[in-house]
Scaffold this active site. Structure first.
Site, mmCIF file in Angstrom:
data_model
loop_
_atom_site.group_PDB
_atom_site.id
_atom_site.type_symbol
_atom_site.label_atom_id
_atom_site.label_comp_id
_atom_site.label_asym_id
_atom_site.label_seq_id
_atom_site.Cartn_x
_atom_site.Cartn_y
_atom_site.Cartn_z
ATOM 1 N N LEU A 146 0.867 -1.179 0.000
ATOM 2 C CA LEU A 146 0.000 0.000 0.000
ATOM 3 C C LEU A 146 0.903 1.229 0.000
ATOM 4 O O LEU A 146 1.828 1.316 0.813
ATOM 5 C CB LEU A 146 -0.888 0.033 1.245
ATOM 6 C CG LEU A 146 -2.160 -0.814 1.252
ATOM 7 C CD1 LEU A 146 -2.846 -0.704 2.605
ATOM 8 C CD2 LEU A 146 -3.120 -0.393 0.143
ATOM 9 N N ASP A 147 0.632 2.169 -0.889
ATOM 10 C CA ASP A 147 1.423 3.397 -0.922
ATOM 11 C C ASP A 147 1.204 4.202 0.357
ATOM 12 O O ASP A 147 0.208 4.017 1.055
ATOM 13 C CB ASP A 147 1.055 4.228 -2.147
ATOM 14 C CG ASP A 147 1.544 3.592 -3.450
ATOM 15 O OD1 ASP A 147 2.456 2.752 -3.381
ATOM 16 O OD2 ASP A 147 1.005 3.943 -4.514
ATOM 17 N N PRO A 148 2.109 5.118 0.681
ATOM 18 C CA PRO A 148 2.012 5.851 1.953
ATOM 19 C C PRO A 148 0.679 6.547 2.189
ATOM 20 O O PRO A 148 0.173 6.560 3.314
ATOM 21 C CB PRO A 148 3.167 6.851 1.855
ATOM 22 C CG PRO A 148 4.187 6.150 1.010
ATOM 23 C CD PRO A 148 3.383 5.395 -0.023
ATOM 24 N N MET A 149 0.083 7.137 1.148
ATOM 25 C CA MET A 149 -1.170 7.852 1.340
ATOM 26 C C MET A 149 -2.318 6.921 1.724
ATOM 27 O O MET A 149 -3.249 7.317 2.442
ATOM 28 C CB MET A 149 -1.552 8.602 0.061
ATOM 29 C CG MET A 149 -2.802 9.471 0.210
ATOM 30 S SD MET A 149 -3.483 10.042 -1.379
ATOM 31 C CE MET A 149 -4.613 8.719 -1.769
ATOM 32 N N ALA A 150 -2.274 5.686 1.256
ATOM 33 C CA ALA A 150 -3.388 4.763 1.428
ATOM 34 C C ALA A 150 -3.438 4.199 2.846
ATOM 35 O O ALA A 150 -2.432 4.099 3.539
ATOM 36 C CB ALA A 150 -3.272 3.622 0.430
#
Length: 296
Positions: free
Chosen positions: A39-43
């Site tokens: 999961l990317d940091p924003m998610a």
């Protein structure tokens, strides 16, 4: 030694998946920890974490279908296809009058089913050994090849209209490798107003749901799913006799038994309910595709 198992973690925003793995390593006192899908940091949302021998199961989980909740902002495009990037286009408010419910539904329909998708440049795909999102955030130009993905559900949950933008809350069921940022970008492009993601939450990975996940502040008391329980959420199960369990563990085939399998990959459990490994057909025989360590 930490017990082997699959841990479901609800990742907060602002952290990388690697950050979460590091926290789990410290909490469980082992280096042998991995995850089934970045999961990317924003998610936010579900990370499926393997601990000790159960890391061998991650190979069979990573390709599972996934469910996401997301908010797509129509009316502007960004360098990263999400709210963390710089705005590169801003639609005239008058252009948004054409972004009706019907137009949004038509755009979404075109992005549903089997589609060819160019992943967002802000993704975990590696380009010459470095994550694409690291290259983009370092100011580099990144071009990724299109790939076939399947979006089996792309439904609008709610829409809010303000001056100069339309926010659309959606739920997406999709195949592994689908980028929700790219769906936001492509929907905005199709409507002629630009689009980007302002929120992303993964709620399901295959048979695992974020409702069963723990927060980072709960790691000390968390109880991972046993390898057998986790495998049963991932594939069909076959119970075998003590003799068959011994043979499979020793790499021997079960001759003429392939018709007992109901899928290309099946979890074999011994009479005590312990996961032996993943088995498959080889001609008319059953053989092990992956054996679990005997101490789990």
């Amino acid at each position: 030694m930490a017990s082997s198992g699959i841990l479901l973690v609800d990742k907060p925003g602002g952290m990388t998946s690697h950050d979460v793995v590091a926290r789990v390593r410290r909490a469980f006192g082992t280096r042998k920890v991995g995850h089934a899908g970045t999961l990317d940091p924003m998610a936010t949302g579900l990370l499926v974490i393997g601990i000790e021998g159960a890391t061998r199961l991650l190979t069979y989980i990573v390709g599972a279908d996934k469910t996401y909740l997301a908010t797509i902002r129509l009316g502007s495009a960004t360098t990263t296809d999400d709210a963390e990037g710089e705005t590169i286009t801003q639609a005239d408010p008058s252009a948004l009058t054409a972004v009706t419910e019907t137009a949004i539904a038509t755009g979404i329909k075109a992005l549903t089913g089997s589609i060819s998708q160019v992943p967002s440049a802000v993704s975990a795909i590696k380009v010459d050994g470095r994550r694409a999102y690291d290259r983009v955030r370092a100011g580099e130009e990144v071009e990724l090849a299109a790939r076939q993905v399947t979006v089996s559900r792309f439904d609008v949950l709610a829409a809010r209209r303000e001056e100069g933008l339309v926010d659309v809350d959606v739920v997406v069921d999709c195949s592994s490798g689908t980028y929700i940022r790219a769906l936001a970008r492509d929907l905005g492009d199709a409507l002629g107003v630009g689009g980007h993601l302002t929120g992303l939450r993964r709620t399901r990975v295959g048979g695992f749901d974020v409702a069963d996940a723990v927060g980072l502040d709960q790691l000390a008391a968390a109880q991972p799913l046993s390898p057998a329980a986790a495998a049963a959420r991932t594939m069909p199960v076959l119970e075998v006799t003590p003799e068959e369990a011994r043979d499979l563990r020793h790499g021997k085939r079960l001759h003429g038994q392939a018709d007992r399998l109901t899928s290309s990959e099946v979890a074999a459990l011994d009479p005590d309910g312990v996961l032996i490994g993943v088995i498959e057909a080889r001609g008319n025989d059953i053989k092990s595709a992956m054996n679990m360590p005997e101490v789990q």
